[in-house]
Design an enzyme around this catalytic site. Structure first.
Site, PDB file in Angstrom:
ATOM      1  CE  LYS A  94      -4.376  -1.771   1.613  1.00  9.21           C
ATOM      2  NZ  LYS A  94      -4.082  -3.123   2.180  1.00  9.21           N
ATOM      3  CD  GLU A 116     -10.868   3.367   2.440  1.00  7.66           C
ATOM      4  OE1 GLU A 116     -11.018   4.586   2.222  1.00  7.66           O
ATOM      5  OE2 GLU A 116     -10.225   2.614   1.691  1.00  7.66           O
ATOM      6  CB  SER A 383      -0.157  -8.187  -0.939  1.00  6.70           C
ATOM      7  OG  SER A 383      -0.901  -9.046  -0.097  1.00  6.70           O
TER       8      SER A 383
HETATM    9  C1  LIG Z   1      -5.037  -4.164   1.987  1.00  5.88           C
HETATM   10  C2  LIG Z   1      -4.328  -5.386   1.710  1.00  5.88           C
HETATM   11  C3  LIG Z   1      -4.780  -6.262   0.701  1.00  5.88           C
HETATM   12  C4  LIG Z   1      -6.060  -6.058  -0.048  1.00  5.88           C
HETATM   13  O1  LIG Z   1      -6.115  -4.905  -0.831  1.00  5.88           O
HETATM   14  P1  LIG Z   1      -6.003  -4.958  -2.413  1.00  5.88           P
HETATM   15  O2  LIG Z   1      -6.403  -3.599  -2.824  1.00  5.88           O
HETATM   16  O3  LIG Z   1      -6.943  -6.013  -2.900  1.00  5.88           O
HETATM   17  O4  LIG Z   1      -4.602  -5.276  -2.733  1.00  5.88           O
HETATM   18  C5  LIG Z   1      -4.011  -7.374   0.440  1.00  5.88           C
HETATM   19  N1  LIG Z   1      -2.880  -7.642   1.122  1.00  5.88           N
HETATM   20  C6  LIG Z   1      -2.435  -6.830   2.104  1.00  5.88           C
HETATM   21  C7  LIG Z   1      -1.179  -7.194   2.827  1.00  5.88           C
HETATM   22  C8  LIG Z   1      -3.139  -5.688   2.423  1.00  5.88           C
HETATM   23  O5  LIG Z   1      -2.679  -4.900   3.392  1.00  5.88           O
END
Ligand SMILES: *Cc1c(COP(=O)(O)O)cnc(C)c1O
Length: 407
Positions: A94, A116, A383
């Site tokens: 993010k 949010e 992610s």
């Molecule tokens: C917020 C988050 C997601 C989900 O958000 P996307 O917009 O679908 O990427 C996935 N993995 C992590 C580690 C997150 O913090």
């Protein structure tokens, strides 16, 4: 520097086929137009692009590496690679779009970033970007998530952000979006709503995708260097869909690369309110200012949704994903809570990497592909890291994995 932000979609009005667009009150239309125009300037401004590139490299620690998961690969009989977004400063992907949005806000003369947050990852990333760039920051978060993701709440406070609880409905991500939107409407001039995924009205799905597309741009080069070719499969988890679009975008025109998105099946796909499988079980509709697949209840309102991963429980999804589903370019499947937790421990114990529960959905999906006989290579977008989830996981699932209470 080279401009990597140019893509055919969306069109000038923000449509990916029939999805996306902008369904907002007239007073916001002007503001969204200004944001779109400012973004257009930024993406052609070498100064802006150089500053963003500098922060990606020296602040975030990009490029994030690709790691060949040898132990997992030999156990499952397939080559598994991880794009390590968990190693970014703040622990997830993010920060990539938060820095882009914060620099844009600064350029537009805004005073405050508001947003949010679900798992708290977007809140922490935005509070981090706000601190760095010198902006105020208000973060709206469901009361349930505040309890579940307590360490992230503390981080945001330390970073100087205000954390404002959303106390209605299920008190999770959707309610936090409602509360943040309401606050934004009160003053869209000095504040900017820094949306946390590839959702919301135009230009946000495009902008957030563009900022996140560095993941796939790097991965394509890195994977070629490591193997001489491209991966046979990409897998990413899909909540709003930003980490997935980030990885997928560079590969959409590579017809030989199969692309998979993992949605949360939660506790059960058969029970309303127990999953957040928007693309799998939803239908087209409009919410939060854009058209996409969404999960509706009997009254046509957004359904209450659930996933063990706070960052995945959202009743809609980025409009480009809806387009890619209808086009058949991306396969969307589901992973339940238990499969995700299994993958969480599998990756931790075989590779020494504790993933975010969100990312564990992508890992589980890849292992499922392997079990179904996939023999080609699989590149997973990891992610985020799982530090934020460890207390929750041990409390809820520890006994099943041989972790008894030590206190
Ligand atoms: C917020 C988050 C997601 C989900 O958000 P996307 O917009 O679908 O990427 C996935 N993995 C992590 C580690 C997150 O913090």
């Amino acid at each position: 520097m080279q401009n990597t932000f140019e893509h055919a979609l969306p069109d000038a009005k923000g449509y990916f086929g029939e999805y996306g667009g902008s369904f907002i009150p007239p007073e916001l239309e002007t503001i969204m137009g200004e944001i779109a125009a400012a973004y257009d300037e930024c993406k052609n401004d070498p100064g802006y692009l150089e500053e963003l590139a500098r922060l990606y490299k020296h602040f975030v620690g990009r490029p994030s590496p690709i790691f060949y998961a040898e132990n997992l690969s030999s156990k499952y009989g397939v080559d598994i690679y991880l794009k390590r977004e968990d190693l970014n400063h703040t622990g997830a992907h993010k920060i990539n779009h938060c820095l882009g949005e914060a620099l844009l806000a600064k350029k537009m003369g805004k005073k405050k970033l508001i947003a949010e947050t679900g798992a708290g990852q977007h809140g922490v990333a935005l509070a981090t970007a706000a601190a760095l760039v010198g902006l105020e920051c208000d973060i709206y978060m469901g009361e349930v998530d505040i309890r579940k993701e307590h360490p992230n709440v503390v981080r945001m406070r330390i970073l100087g952000a205000n954390v404002i609880p959303a106390t209605h409905g299920r008190k999770t991500l959707k309610e936090a979006v409602d509360a943040a939107f309401e606050a934004y409407m009160k003053d869209p001039i000095t504040q900017i709503y820094a949306i946390g995924s590839v959702v919301g009205p135009h230009p946000f799905p495009m902008m957030v995708r563009d900022f996140q597309s560095i993941i796939g741009n790097e991965a394509k080069v890195q994977f070629r260097e490591m193997t001489g070719g491209l991966p046979d499969n990409l897998v990413a988890c899909v909540g709003g869909g930003s980490n997935a679009m980030g990885l997928f975008t560079a590969f959409l025109d590579e017809d030989d690369v199969k692309i998979h998105g993992a949605e949360p099946a939660g506790r059960s796909l058969n029970l309303e309110g127990e999953h957040a499988a928007t693309l799998t079980l939803g239908e087209p509709g409009i919410m939060h200012g854009f058209k996409s697949y969404m999960l509706k209840d009997k009254e046509g309102e957004p359904q209450e949704v659930y996933s063990v991963a706070s960052g995945l429980d959202y009743p809609s999804v980025g409009p480009q994903h809806s387009y890619l589903k209808d086009e058949g370019r991306v396969n969307y499947g589901t992973i339940g809570d238990d499969e995700a937790i299994d993958a969480f421990f599998e990756l931790s114990r075989l590779e020494g990497i504790i993933p975010a529960i969100e990312s564990a959905h992508a890992v589980a999906y890849a292992l499922k592909l392997a079990k179904q006989g996939e023999k080609g290579s699989i590149l997973i977008n990891l992610s985020g890291r799982g530090d934020k989830d460890i207390d929750f996981v041990v409390e809820q699932y520890g006994a099943k994995y041989g972790i008894e209470s030590l206190v």
